[in-house]
Structures are given as structure tokens and as C-alpha cells.
Design a protein around this motif. Structure first.
Motif, PDB file in Angstrom:
ATOM      1  N   THR A   2       0.810  -1.226   0.000  1.00  0.00           N
ATOM      2  CA  THR A   2       0.000   0.000   0.000  1.00  0.00           C
ATOM      3  C   THR A   2       0.841   1.273   0.000  1.00  0.00           C
ATOM      4  O   THR A   2       0.302   2.376   0.072  1.00  0.00           O
ATOM      5  N   THR A   3       2.174   1.120  -0.081  1.00  0.00           N
ATOM      6  CA  THR A   3       3.067   2.284  -0.049  1.00  0.00           C
ATOM      7  C   THR A   3       3.311   2.793  -1.468  1.00  0.00           C
ATOM      8  O   THR A   3       3.708   2.022  -2.350  1.00  0.00           O
ATOM      9  N   GLY A   4       3.064   4.097  -1.656  1.00  0.00           N
ATOM     10  CA  GLY A   4       3.356   4.715  -2.950  1.00  0.00           C
ATOM     11  C   GLY A   4       2.358   4.401  -4.039  1.00  0.00           C
ATOM     12  O   GLY A   4       2.679   4.563  -5.222  1.00  0.00           O
ATOM     13  N   THR A   5       1.149   3.991  -3.691  1.00  0.00           N
ATOM     14  CA  THR A   5       0.135   3.713  -4.712  1.00  0.00           C
ATOM     15  C   THR A   5      -0.567   4.993  -5.124  1.00  0.00           C
ATOM     16  O   THR A   5      -0.546   6.005  -4.401  1.00  0.00           O
ATOM     17  N   PHE A  64      -5.879   1.151  -4.220  1.00  0.00           N
ATOM     18  CA  PHE A  64      -5.005   0.306  -5.019  1.00  0.00           C
ATOM     19  C   PHE A  64      -3.927  -0.340  -4.146  1.00  0.00           C
ATOM     20  O   PHE A  64      -3.581   0.159  -3.070  1.00  0.00           O
ATOM     21  N   VAL A  65      -3.436  -1.475  -4.641  1.00  0.00           N
ATOM     22  CA  VAL A  65      -2.296  -2.147  -4.017  1.00  0.00           C
ATOM     23  C   VAL A  65      -1.266  -2.443  -5.088  1.00  0.00           C
ATOM     24  O   VAL A  65      -1.611  -2.629  -6.271  1.00  0.00           O
ATOM     25  N   LYS A  66      -0.002  -2.459  -4.677  1.00  0.00           N
ATOM     26  CA  LYS A  66       1.067  -2.794  -5.617  1.00  0.00           C
ATOM     27  C   LYS A  66       1.093  -4.290  -5.885  1.00  0.00           C
ATOM     28  O   LYS A  66       0.574  -5.095  -5.106  1.00  0.00           O
ATOM     29  N   ILE A  73       1.146  -1.674 -15.522  1.00  0.00           N
ATOM     30  CA  ILE A  73       0.932  -0.539 -14.615  1.00  0.00           C
ATOM     31  C   ILE A  73       1.609  -0.783 -13.277  1.00  0.00           C
ATOM     32  O   ILE A  73       2.142   0.128 -12.645  1.00  0.00           O
ATOM     33  N   GLY A  74       1.555  -2.035 -12.802  1.00  0.00           N
ATOM     34  CA  GLY A  74       2.207  -2.383 -11.554  1.00  0.00           C
ATOM     35  C   GLY A  74       1.346  -2.263 -10.325  1.00  0.00           C
ATOM     36  O   GLY A  74       1.826  -2.423  -9.196  1.00  0.00           O
ATOM     37  N   GLU A  75       0.054  -1.976 -10.473  1.00  0.00           N
ATOM     38  CA  GLU A  75      -0.857  -1.908  -9.335  1.00  0.00           C
ATOM     39  C   GLU A  75      -2.263  -2.280  -9.794  1.00  0.00           C
ATOM     40  O   GLU A  75      -2.568  -2.252 -10.993  1.00  0.00           O
ATOM     41  N   ALA A 132     -11.052  -5.042  -7.638  1.00  0.00           N
ATOM     42  CA  ALA A 132     -10.755  -5.721  -8.891  1.00  0.00           C
ATOM     43  C   ALA A 132      -9.922  -6.977  -8.648  1.00  0.00           C
ATOM     44  O   ALA A 132     -10.104  -8.007  -9.321  1.00  0.00           O
ATOM     45  N   LEU A 133      -9.026  -6.927  -7.683  1.00  0.00           N
ATOM     46  CA  LEU A 133      -8.210  -8.093  -7.346  1.00  0.00           C
ATOM     47  C   LEU A 133      -9.082  -9.203  -6.755  1.00  0.00           C
ATOM     48  O   LEU A 133      -8.930 -10.378  -7.106  1.00  0.00           O
ATOM     49  N   LEU A 134     -10.013  -8.835  -5.881  1.00  0.00           N
ATOM     50  CA  LEU A 134     -10.919  -9.836  -5.301  1.00  0.00           C
ATOM     51  C   LEU A 134     -11.802 -10.451  -6.385  1.00  0.00           C
ATOM     52  O   LEU A 134     -11.995 -11.676  -6.428  1.00  0.00           O
ATOM     53  N   LYS A 135     -12.333  -9.610  -7.276  1.00  0.00           N
ATOM     54  CA  LYS A 135     -13.166 -10.114  -8.367  1.00  0.00           C
ATOM     55  C   LYS A 135     -12.374 -11.048  -9.279  1.00  0.00           C
ATOM     56  O   LYS A 135     -12.884 -12.084  -9.729  1.00  0.00           O
TER      57      LYS A 135
END
Length: 654
Positions: free
Chosen positions: A478-481, A486-488, A512-514, A519-522
């Protein structure tokens, strides 16, 4: 038996000796008469002496050729038949009669050495089997694979003396009395029957008929050959039934409870369709009406039906506002009988049913009302007649005087004060609460980094909690997103989740890298390579606990279950409603069938689902009643989303 196309192997010619043996076996089994020399030429017998009487004659060769042509071929076949789709194997014998193409003439199957003639053989060899008759509308039912029931026999007694239990018989319709179009095996001794009205049970089990896959087979693929208009040599076999046939009114039986798809027709109820909308308004007095001291005449029953219809309109005018007085046009025949006629009949007994009227069925009754200008009707939905409008100012309605109505049938009051019909109290599925829950089993790609076990089933909320915990345990995600949502992407997410499906969206996400958390759960839940979905049907407040699962709740893979409601045409124009998939929702088809019969005011049958697993049943109702079916399964806990209606009566768009 041959509703499904049999797999026929390569044909091979019969040797002459085998052909003669086969023909002689048929002559012996079916007691085919072979003319003797004395019958052919009495003068030759007188000249040559009595010893020549029993000598073989050219007639034997002619009979053999007629039964089994000289160019006869044979082949082994396999097919699936019966309600359990049992594998059946046997032999077919193919031949061509003079001037005709090759057809399957004889069938032998199972352990039975007997050969069964096809209709092509019967058309060319009249009289080799007994001939029975049945109304043409029953013939249409027989073509669907049903057995011939005893009440369906016409033309006797007396019946053919050779129609005994176990014998092969042919059946013809009344339109073409001398043309057999159905072959079967007697299950009872038909020859000893008296009058068949009121009898029960199957009389003949079907083997083959005009229109099945055996009839349709040909080496050229040209399809089956149409039956002839008449066969003169079969005429003597039908002389005894012609007189009875002339007196038979087929139209009066067009709504009889015929057996479809091998199903068992449900017995009609004397008090059918008693339930429905409460139609006894404030002007109707629920008191005991005196039962008639004698059986009413047809005219009296006719008058009672017309008066009941007028009474319903009279009550509607008292209780509702114009112009339609609460009626939703068009009115379906089932609605007219269930909600207008039955609740307003002066007498409620077995003498006052539509079958006892001069019209015999609802369609003709509505046509009669149309002729009197009381209603306006129209034929719709494959021949079904509906009411488009009613003349609410008709003299019969304006001058109508309400009469006393009988008390309603005994009802039981539930805890919420609503009355339920006693016939429904025996159905345990009524009022049940059903919930379809999806649970997931994780693949090894997610275990143990994200999900603890790959053998346990988890709900979507549990998987969401696992993902949230994974993100919390890895603060670098979660750093720098670009946004807190969003998550990296770390190596686990990139390699184990996004690499499982090389879609364009995954490729863009990797670049994109994140990725957004939702969306990740889906992505995890919708990819069957990551989480394999299973379904659970929970009843009456049941819950599924993944940590302490109930042994009786076993998640099942595949798509969630649904009730199939199929509308299709039978016998050209008549529409039927087929319902299947009930057992998975805890609904007993044998209990739902009689209920639909009453609700729809038409015949219904319950039989083995064609192509389904043994024990999976199907309810078949005459007419288009998809709305009624959806309502009834809804009362049994089936959500509308789980009931799929497939209307095959509509023309497909090109």
C-alpha cells in the motif's frame, strides 16, 4: 422404443438358406397361412391324388419372399430406450418390396428371439397380426412413446381373438381404419375384455410406430415413407369395428388425460380447480345448497355453467370499477374455469364438471358464450381460445339474481391467519425458504500464502477477509500507490494470480504495476483456475460454517440448479408446458402435478425425464401455463431467477 436414433452397423446380405430359415420362423411364429395345392388348384389334386395335398407349393416361396425379400440385408444395432435410457441391442433386417426402396422390415432385440414387423411389413402383408383401433388423438400420444391404455381401445367387444397377453399386435387410427401405424406387445389378454370404459392400466406396450427412427431410416437418407390411404386386404379385419367407430365422437375426448412420455395420467378431481381468487362477493351467501336428488341432465349442467359465469361477472361489477371491473384481459381458459366458473357453481359435485356439459371442453364453452354475444373471443397460443372482452351491460347480467352458494371446502388457518387449502397441506415443500449460496475451493496457487487450505470451502466474504489480512501483513503493498484503493503487485500477486490467465487486462495491469482491491478480489473469485465455485441449497434458515461445516451440507460443483419450464407444441398446434429440475429444490413432482392440474384446469402427467438420470421426473401440463408454474414453484421457495422459461413455440428469428 425407437424415439432415439439407433446406431446401425454395416449391412451384410443374408445367405439364401438363412433367409429361408428366417422366413419359416416368421411363418411359424405368426401362424401365417400358406395356401396348399388343394386351395390353389383342386383339379390338380384330383388328378394327382390326395398325397399331393400336403406337398410344398410355389405359394410357400411367394410367402417367404413377401415376408423376407430375396435381397434382404441384416445389421446389428444399439440404442437407448425406456425411462431409464437402457442400452438395447439387436438386429434389423432390411429389404425392398417390388418397386420400393429398401426399408427396415423386421426387428429383433434383447434376449427375445422373436422378430417384430415394422409398419412397412404390415402394409405389404395384411393380416399377419391382430389389428386394434384407437382414436386419432390417442395415436398422436402413442407417437410420443406412450403405451396404449385400456380405455383407449375402440371397436369392441368382441376384440380380435389373437390379441392375447404377449402377442404382437398392430394399431390403426380411426381416420385410416385399414392402415396399421403402430406396433406393440399386449400386456393383458385383450381378446377377453368386455367394455373398456372406466378400465385402468396399460393394454399394449409400444415397440415401433410410423414416425420413429426405424420408420425414418433409409440408406439414401430420404426419410420415412408416408402410409397409404387404405389397404384393401386389411379391410376384413376392420368390418366389425366400423359400426362402433361411426358412433364415436372423437371431438368430445380431445382433452382426455392421455399418457405422455410414458408418464402416468393423474386422476381428475371431482372438485378440480376449487381454489383461486375469492370470487364469492358480498352478494353470495355461503350456505349449504341442496344437493340435486337425481343426476342432472346435460341441459341443466349447461345452464349451471352459464349462470356461474354470469354470477362471476355480476360480482366483479359489484366489487370493482369500470371499464373492466378488475378483469385483466385476455382471460385464459384456465382462469375462466378456476376463478369464474368453479367458485360460482350452484352445486359442487361430480355431476357438474366441464365433461358433463354439451361442450365437453372449455374452448367450446367460450365459443358458445361468443355466439350469444356475451363475450368476444379469439384463438391464440396454438389453438387456445381466450376471452378478449365481456359485454358488462348484457341483459343477462343486468337482470341476474344471485343464488345461494355452497360452503367452501374445509380450510386450515395458518399462524398468520391466512387460509390454505387442505390439498396443499400435505406438500412439505409449500412455504419453504430456500437460499442458494456459492462457496469456493481454492487451488494450490493460493495456498497457503493467501488461503489456508485447498480442501475447505469458503464463502466470498471469507476470501475477501483473507485478502484484506494478506494486504495488512504486507505494508509495502500500500506504499506509494496512486490511490488508497489500489495495491502494488508483488511476486505472489503477479505470478500466482495474474499469470493464471493471459488476458489483455492482466497484461495491462502487470504493466501498470498496481490493481484496485475490489478488482483483485473479483479476479480471484471469477477465475476457476484460482477458485472453483460450488453451490449449496440452504433450506429454512440453514447456514454454512466453513470452520465447522454441517456433514449434511455438501457443496456441489457446476452451475447452480434451476427449474426448467419449457413451452412446446405437440401434435401440430397444441401447446404443452414441461417442468423439470424440481427434485433439487425439494419439490415432489408427484405432489406438484395434481396441484398444477387443478390450478390450470387441464390434464397433467408425471413421467421420467427423457434424457435425465433415473428417478428425475418431469411434469407435463396441457396448455401454456408458465405463469402459473412460476407462481407455484415460487410458493415452494424457488426464486424467479432460478426458474428458466424456454418458449419453443415462438418462431426463431432468421
Amino acid at each position: 422404443m425407437f424415439k432415439k436414433k439407433p446406431q446401425i452397423k454395416n449391412l451384410s446380405p443374408l445367405r439364401s438358406s438363412d433367409r429361408r430359415k428366417l422366413a419359416d420362423q416368421i411363418i411359424a411364429d405368426y401362424k401365417v397361412h400358406v395356401p396348399t395345392l388343394q386351395e390353389i388348384d383342386p383339379a390338380a389334386v384330383a388328378a394327382e391324388g390326395q398325397a399331393s395335398i400336403s406337398n410344398p407349393t410355389p405359394a410357400l416361396s411367394s410367402v417367404r419372399t413377401s415376408l423376407v425379400p430375396e435381397t434382404c440385408l441384416s445389421a446389428r444395432f444399439t440404442t437407448h430406450a425406456g425411462p431409464s435410457s437402457t442400452l438395447v441391442s439387436g438386429t434389423v433386417y432390411v429389404g425392398a418390396h417390388p418397386g420400393q426402396e429398401e426399408r427396415i422390415l423386421w426387428i429383433q432385440y434383447g434376449k427375445d428371439a422373436r422378430l417384430y414387423p415394422t409398419v412397412y411389413t404390415l402394409w405389404h402383408n395384411p393380416g399377419i397380426v391382430p389389428l386394434l383401433h384407437t382414436p386419432d388423438f390417442v395415436v398422436e400420444k402413442l407417437r410420443s412413446g406412450a403405451d396404449l391404455m385400456t380405455p383407449g381401445l375402440v371397436g369392441g367387444p368382441p376384440w380380435p381373438e389373437n390379441a392375447k397377453e404377449g402377442s404382437v399386435i398392430a394399431v390403426a387410427g380411426l381416420e385410416k381404419l385399414s392402415v396399421p401405424i403402430w406396433v406393440g406387445i399386449c400386456k393383458i389378454d385383450v381378446s377377453s375384455l368386455g367394455r373398456v370404459q372406466g378400465s385402468k392400466g396399460a393394454a399394449v406396450e409400444g415397440v415401433h410406430w410410423e414416425g420413429d427412427e426405424i420408420w425414418n431410416w433409409s440408406q439414401t437418407g430420404s426419410g420415412g415413407r408416408a402410409p397409404p390411404e387404405r389397404i384393401e386386404d386389411w379391410e376384413p379385419a376392420v368390418e366389425s369395428v366400423k359400426e362402433g367407430v361411426r358412433e364415436l365422437n372423437v371431438d368430445d375426448n380431445d382433452e382426455d388425460d392421455a399418457h405422455e412420455e410414458g408418464g402416468v395420467a393423474l386422476e381428475p378431481s371431482d372438485d378440480a380447480v376449487q381454489h383461486g381468487a375469492e370470487a364469492n362477493g358480498s352478494n353470495g351467501v355461503h350456505e349449504d345448497a341442496a344437493e340435486p336428488e337425481h343426476e342432472p341432465s346435460t341441459a341443466e349442467v349447461d345452464e349451471a355453467f352459464v349462470k356461474a359465469f354470469i354470477y362471476a361477472i355480476y360480482n366483479a361489477k359489484q366489487d370493482s370499477d369500470p371499464p373492466h371491473y378488475g378483469m385483466d384481459f385476455p382471460l385464459q381458459p384456465s382462469f375462466v374455469v378456476a376463478n369464474m366458473i368453479q367458485p360460482h357453481l350452484r352445486f359442487q359435485n361430480q355431476h357438474y364438471t366441464i365433461k358433463k356439459t354439451s361442450w365437453k371442453n372449455t374452448k367450446k364453452f367460450i365459443k358458445h358464450l361468443d355466439k350469444t354475444a356475451l363475450v368476444k373471443s379469439k384463438d391464440r397460443n396454438g389453438g387456445e381460445t381466450v376471452i378478449l372482452d365481456i359485454d358488462f351491460d348484457d341483459e343477462q347480467i343486468r337482470t341476474f339474481t344471485p343464488y345461494k352458494l355452497p360452503k367452501p371446502k374445509t380450510t386450515s388457518t395458518s399462524t398468520n391467519g391466512s387460509a390454505q387449502a387442505t390439498h396443499g397441506s400435505g406438500d412439505p415443500s409449500l412455504g419453504q425458504k430456500l437460499t442458494l449460496q456459492t462457496v469456493y475451493r481454492a487451488s494450490s496457487k493460493l495456498v497457503p500464502d493467501l488461503i489456508p487450505s485447498k480442501t475447505t470451502f469458503y464463502t466470498s466474504s471469507q476470501i475477501s477477509a483473507f485478502l484484506k489480512k494478506y494486504i495488512e501483513n504486507n505494508p509495502s503493498l500500500t506504499t506509494g500507490t496512486s490511490s488508497p484503493r489500489f495495491v502494488k503487485l508483488d511476486s505472489f500477486i503477479a505470478n500466482n494470480i495474474l499469470s493464471s490467465n493471459s488476458s489483455a487486462s492482466d497484461t495491462r495491469t502487470l504493466a501498470i504495476g498496481e490493481i484496485a482491491r475490489d478488482a483483485l478480489l473479483k479476479r480471484i473469485l471469477e477465475d476457476s483456475h484460482l477458485c472453483l465455485p460450488h453451490w449449496l441449497l440452504l433450506r429454512n434458515g440453514q447456514t454454512y460454517d466453513a470452520d465447522n461445516p454441517d456433514p449434511s451440507l455438501k457443496p456441489k460443483s457446476g452451475p447452480p440448479p434451476h427449474v426448467n419450464i419449457v413451452l412446446e407444441k405437440r401434435t401440430g398446434t397444441k401447446v404443452v408446458t414441461r417442468i423439470s429440475g424440481l427434485e433439487l429444490f425439494g419439490i415432489n413432482p408427484h405432489l406438484l402435478g395434481p396441484e398444477l392440474q387443478k390450478k390450470c384446469a387441464g390434464s397433467a402427467s408425471v413421467g421420467q425425464l427423457v434424457g435425465g438420470k433415473p428417478g428425475m421426473m418431469e411434469v407435463l401440463v396441457q396448455g401454456d401455463h408458465s405463469d402459473v408454474v412460476e407462481k407455484e414453484v415460487g410458493r415452494r421457495g424457488v426464486d424467479k431467477r432460478w426458474a428458466i422459461v424456454d418458449d419453443k413455440t415462438k418462431k426463431k428469428k432468421k
